[in-house]
Design a protein around this motif. Structure first.
Motif, PDB file in Angstrom:
ATOM      1  N   VAL A 316       0.847  -1.206   0.000  1.00  0.00           N
ATOM      2  CA  VAL A 316       0.000   0.000   0.000  1.00  0.00           C
ATOM      3  C   VAL A 316       0.872   1.242   0.000  1.00  0.00           C
ATOM      4  CG1 VAL A 316      -1.673   1.350   1.317  1.00  0.00           C
ATOM      5  CG2 VAL A 316      -1.959  -1.121   1.092  1.00  0.00           C
ATOM      6  N   GLU A 317       1.898   1.259   0.857  1.00  0.00           N
ATOM      7  CA  GLU A 317       2.775   2.425   0.947  1.00  0.00           C
ATOM      8  C   GLU A 317       3.561   2.623  -0.340  1.00  0.00           C
ATOM      9  OE1 GLU A 317       3.526   2.300   5.792  1.00  0.00           O
ATOM     10  OE2 GLU A 317       4.856   1.198   4.427  1.00  0.00           O
ATOM     11  N   GLU A 318       4.023   1.525  -0.942  1.00  0.00           N
ATOM     12  CA  GLU A 318       4.724   1.635  -2.224  1.00  0.00           C
ATOM     13  C   GLU A 318       3.814   2.241  -3.282  1.00  0.00           C
ATOM     14  OE1 GLU A 318       6.118  -2.208  -3.287  1.00  0.00           O
ATOM     15  OE2 GLU A 318       7.845  -2.166  -1.906  1.00  0.00           O
ATOM     16  N   GLY A 319       2.540   1.855  -3.262  1.00  0.00           N
ATOM     17  CA  GLY A 319       1.590   2.386  -4.224  1.00  0.00           C
ATOM     18  C   GLY A 319       1.358   3.874  -4.026  1.00  0.00           C
ATOM     19  N   LEU A 320       1.226   4.312  -2.769  1.00  0.00           N
ATOM     20  CA  LEU A 320       1.014   5.737  -2.488  1.00  0.00           C
ATOM     21  C   LEU A 320       2.224   6.558  -2.911  1.00  0.00           C
ATOM     22  CD1 LEU A 320      -0.636   5.475   1.057  1.00  0.00           C
ATOM     23  CD2 LEU A 320      -1.768   6.042  -1.099  1.00  0.00           C
ATOM     24  N   VAL A 321       3.418   6.057  -2.604  1.00  0.00           N
ATOM     25  CA  VAL A 321       4.641   6.763  -2.989  1.00  0.00           C
ATOM     26  C   VAL A 321       4.751   6.851  -4.503  1.00  0.00           C
ATOM     27  CG1 VAL A 321       7.170   6.671  -2.971  1.00  0.00           C
ATOM     28  CG2 VAL A 321       5.890   6.176  -0.882  1.00  0.00           C
ATOM     29  N   SER A 322       4.390   5.778  -5.194  1.00  0.00           N
ATOM     30  CA  SER A 322       4.446   5.768  -6.659  1.00  0.00           C
ATOM     31  C   SER A 322       3.515   6.821  -7.247  1.00  0.00           C
ATOM     32  CB  SER A 322       4.074   4.384  -7.186  1.00  0.00           C
ATOM     33  OG  SER A 322       4.074   4.365  -8.602  1.00  0.00           O
ATOM     34  N   ILE A 323       2.307   6.936  -6.692  1.00  0.00           N
ATOM     35  CA  ILE A 323       1.354   7.940  -7.178  1.00  0.00           C
ATOM     36  C   ILE A 323       1.918   9.340  -6.997  1.00  0.00           C
ATOM     37  CG2 ILE A 323      -0.911   8.983  -6.775  1.00  0.00           C
ATOM     38  CD1 ILE A 323      -1.900   6.179  -5.949  1.00  0.00           C
ATOM     39  N   LEU A 324       2.482   9.603  -5.838  1.00  0.00           N
ATOM     40  CA  LEU A 324       3.026  10.939  -5.546  1.00  0.00           C
ATOM     41  C   LEU A 324       4.264  11.238  -6.395  1.00  0.00           C
ATOM     42  CD1 LEU A 324       2.667  11.002  -1.648  1.00  0.00           C
ATOM     43  CD2 LEU A 324       1.255  12.193  -3.332  1.00  0.00           C
ATOM     44  N   GLU A 325       5.095  10.222  -6.627  1.00  0.00           N
ATOM     45  CA  GLU A 325       6.316  10.422  -7.422  1.00  0.00           C
ATOM     46  C   GLU A 325       5.999  10.773  -8.872  1.00  0.00           C
ATOM     47  OE1 GLU A 325       9.958   7.809  -5.589  1.00  0.00           O
ATOM     48  OE2 GLU A 325       8.418   6.726  -6.699  1.00  0.00           O
ATOM     49  N   THR A 326       4.952  10.189  -9.404  1.00  0.00           N
ATOM     50  CA  THR A 326       4.626  10.410 -10.819  1.00  0.00           C
ATOM     51  C   THR A 326       3.727  11.619 -11.030  1.00  0.00           C
ATOM     52  OG1 THR A 326       2.765   8.849 -10.598  1.00  0.00           O
ATOM     53  CG2 THR A 326       4.869   7.976 -11.392  1.00  0.00           C
ATOM     54  N   ALA A 327       3.205  12.195  -9.946  1.00  0.00           N
ATOM     55  CA  ALA A 327       2.341  13.374 -10.077  1.00  0.00           C
ATOM     56  C   ALA A 327       3.187  14.603 -10.397  1.00  0.00           C
ATOM     57  CB  ALA A 327       1.551  13.599  -8.792  1.00  0.00           C
ATOM     58  N   ALA A 328       2.637  15.492 -11.189  1.00  0.00           N
ATOM     59  CA  ALA A 328       3.367  16.704 -11.578  1.00  0.00           C
ATOM     60  C   ALA A 328       3.332  17.765 -10.484  1.00  0.00           C
ATOM     61  CB  ALA A 328       2.773  17.275 -12.864  1.00  0.00           C
ATOM     62  N   GLU A 329       2.440  17.580  -9.512  1.00  0.00           N
ATOM     63  CA  GLU A 329       2.275  18.558  -8.451  1.00  0.00           C
ATOM     64  C   GLU A 329       1.740  17.833  -7.214  1.00  0.00           C
ATOM     65  OE1 GLU A 329      -0.457  21.367 -10.006  1.00  0.00           O
ATOM     66  OE2 GLU A 329      -2.096  19.941 -10.181  1.00  0.00           O
ATOM     67  N   PRO A 330       1.734  18.508  -6.033  1.00  0.00           N
ATOM     68  CA  PRO A 330       1.193  17.876  -4.830  1.00  0.00           C
ATOM     69  C   PRO A 330      -0.242  17.382  -5.049  1.00  0.00           C
ATOM     70  CG  PRO A 330       2.373  19.871  -4.247  1.00  0.00           C
ATOM     71  CD  PRO A 330       2.309  19.846  -5.746  1.00  0.00           C
ATOM     72  N   VAL A 331      -0.570  16.264  -4.425  1.00  0.00           N
ATOM     73  CA  VAL A 331      -1.872  15.615  -4.630  1.00  0.00           C
ATOM     74  C   VAL A 331      -2.739  15.774  -3.382  1.00  0.00           C
ATOM     75  CG1 VAL A 331      -3.046  13.455  -5.203  1.00  0.00           C
ATOM     76  CG2 VAL A 331      -0.769  13.943  -6.159  1.00  0.00           C
ATOM     77  N   HIS A 332      -3.992  16.176  -3.563  1.00  0.00           N
ATOM     78  CA  HIS A 332      -4.922  16.311  -2.451  1.00  0.00           C
ATOM     79  C   HIS A 332      -5.259  14.927  -1.905  1.00  0.00           C
ATOM     80  CE1 HIS A 332      -8.730  17.086  -0.303  1.00  0.00           C
ATOM     81  NE2 HIS A 332      -8.194  18.290  -0.087  1.00  0.00           N
ATOM     82  N   ILE A 333      -5.530  14.829  -0.612  1.00  0.00           N
ATOM     83  CA  ILE A 333      -5.795  13.545   0.029  1.00  0.00           C
ATOM     84  C   ILE A 333      -6.961  12.798  -0.625  1.00  0.00           C
ATOM     85  CG2 ILE A 333      -7.211  14.692   1.785  1.00  0.00           C
ATOM     86  CD1 ILE A 333      -5.178  11.441   2.153  1.00  0.00           C
ATOM     87  N   ASP A 334      -8.016  13.527  -1.031  1.00  0.00           N
ATOM     88  CA  ASP A 334      -9.166  12.868  -1.659  1.00  0.00           C
ATOM     89  C   ASP A 334      -8.780  12.240  -2.997  1.00  0.00           C
ATOM     90  OD1 ASP A 334     -10.742  13.615   0.463  1.00  0.00           O
ATOM     91  OD2 ASP A 334     -11.592  15.388  -0.522  1.00  0.00           O
ATOM     92  N   GLN A 335      -7.979  12.982  -3.789  1.00  0.00           N
ATOM     93  CA  GLN A 335      -7.537  12.460  -5.080  1.00  0.00           C
ATOM     94  C   GLN A 335      -6.587  11.274  -4.891  1.00  0.00           C
ATOM     95  OE1 GLN A 335      -5.861  16.139  -6.597  1.00  0.00           O
ATOM     96  NE2 GLN A 335      -7.598  16.410  -7.980  1.00  0.00           N
ATOM     97  N   LEU A 336      -5.741  11.368  -3.869  1.00  0.00           N
ATOM     98  CA  LEU A 336      -4.795  10.293  -3.601  1.00  0.00           C
ATOM     99  C   LEU A 336      -5.539   9.015  -3.211  1.00  0.00           C
ATOM    100  CD1 LEU A 336      -1.854   9.436  -3.365  1.00  0.00           C
ATOM    101  CD2 LEU A 336      -1.816  10.362  -1.039  1.00  0.00           C
TER     102      LEU A 336
END
Length: 372
Positions: A316-336
């Motif tokens: 789960v943590e690897e997945g969250l980090v992957s989403i944040l790493e590939t995002a072009a900007e900070p991600v809101h908690i709801d979108q994450l």
């Protein structure tokens, strides 16, 4: 300086029209503060810089000044001392600047004035999250290398710098634009007590006891901030901000200047960007750039390497980090949570653990990004 000598020195300091330069010249000319205080008009007129008006003011008001000096020195708090230009432990770095302070009020660890590796970290009161992140990271690294951080104790970058180095176990010097007994902003009163009692902080001011934090005091104070430092680091500032005044003073004092590059559309990055474009400052990315530029090369901070921090993450943590790493900007908690296909509360639990491991940071508005 002995107590009796200090009394007359301070009385002269309080006299109308006697600034730091004239006080130092007066004491140097007569070789003794009491002799200077009791000098006649004719004797005073022989001192360079003492014209008729200044001499008359000094003579007419000196008894009043002596009374005030006597009262203030007799009620000086136990944790407060006075350092004069003529004391042996007066910092050489300050003696070499234009118009060095004739005296300094001190609270805290006086020995910090003898540090040979000091860096001023300064910037705007309107600090952005970008500025906060950088000042925290840089000052933490400075603390790890036993570098004393000097700043002006103002809101924003200044206070963030003092707190970051202090929280990391380092030492810091705060230069006030008010009397040593007038902590400004008032929100820093408790922090000032922690600095004093810890042995890792020093608060100084050249202004008389009780002096209010008038706007005119702050640009003048900045010569002390930069004068005590081997280099000045500008984090964020408007193009006409107070930090730019400090930068110009530091350049006049032949000190190194480092500036943080920033978004060209961000008002608080215009000052540093201007200094960089005009070749008045050197750019930096991390504290290591600054240390290397100063010839203070040292090992990287002892913190765990990023690749090692990521070892042992759950799926789960690897997945969250992957989403944040590939995002072009900070991600809101709801979108994450939506992208991860998880409940918001569950995502928050994992994010908290990732924050503790220095992998993820939380930004205003419940947005998240990776630190690297």
């Amino acid at each position: 300086m002995q107590a009796s000598e200090l009394l007359y020195y301070y009385a002269l300091y309080l006299s109308e029209g006697i600034g730091a330069q004239r006080l130092v010249a007066l004491r140097t000319y007569f070789g003794n503060s009491e002799k200077a205080f009791n000098a006649s008009s004719r004797e005073l007129s022989k001192v360079p810089g003492f014209g008729k008006v200044i001499v008359e003011q000094l003579i007419s008001l000196k008894e009043e000044s002596l009374a005030i000096a006597t009262k203030q020195l007799s009620s000086l708090p136990e944790d407060t001392t006075i350092l004069t230009f003529f004391d042996e432990d007066y910092p050489r770095s300050l003696k070499d600047i234009y118009n060095p302070p004739a005296l300094l009020f001190l609270r805290g660890n006086r020995d910090l004035l003898s540090s040979e590796r000091n860096i001023a970290v300064i910037g705007t009161r309107k600090m952005s999250d970008y500025g906060r992140r950088v000042v925290t990271s840089v000052c933490k690294s400075f603390a790890e290398q036993s570098i004393v951080v000097v700043s002006g104790f103002a809101l924003g970058i200044d206070t963030a710098a003092h707190k970051a180095v202090f929280d990391a176990g380092g030492s810091t010097i705060a230069v006030l634009g008010s009397g040593i007994d007038v902590i400004y902003p008032s929100s820093n009163k408790q922090f000032s007590k922690e600095l004093i009692t810890s042995g890792r902080g020093l608060i100084i001011s050249e202004l008389p006891m009780g002096a209010s934090p008038d706007a005119k005091n702050f640009p003048w104070r900045n010569r002390i901030v930069s004068g005590l430092s081997n280099a000045s680091v500008i984090i964020e500032s408007e193009e006409q901000g107070g930090s730019m005044i400090t930068a110009n003073i530091a350049l006049d004092q032949n000190r190194e200047i480092y500036a943080l590059p920033g978004d060209v559309d961000r008002p608080m990055s215009r000052g540093p960007n201007f200094l960089l474009v005009e070749n008045r400052a050197k750019p930096f990315r991390t504290a290591q750039d600054i240390l290397k530029g100063l010839g203070w090369d040292s090992p990287l901070p002892k913190g765990q390497p990023i690749k090692d921090r990521k070892i042992g993450l759950s799926k789960v943590e690897e997945g969250l980090v992957s989403i944040l790493e590939t995002a072009a900007e900070p991600v809101h908690i709801d979108q994450l949570a939506e992208r991860a296909g998880l409940a918001v509360q569950l995502v928050l639990v994992h994010l908290l653990d990732l924050e503790f491991r220095d992998i993820v940071r939380q930004l205003p508005g419940k947005h998240f990004s990776t630190i690297f």
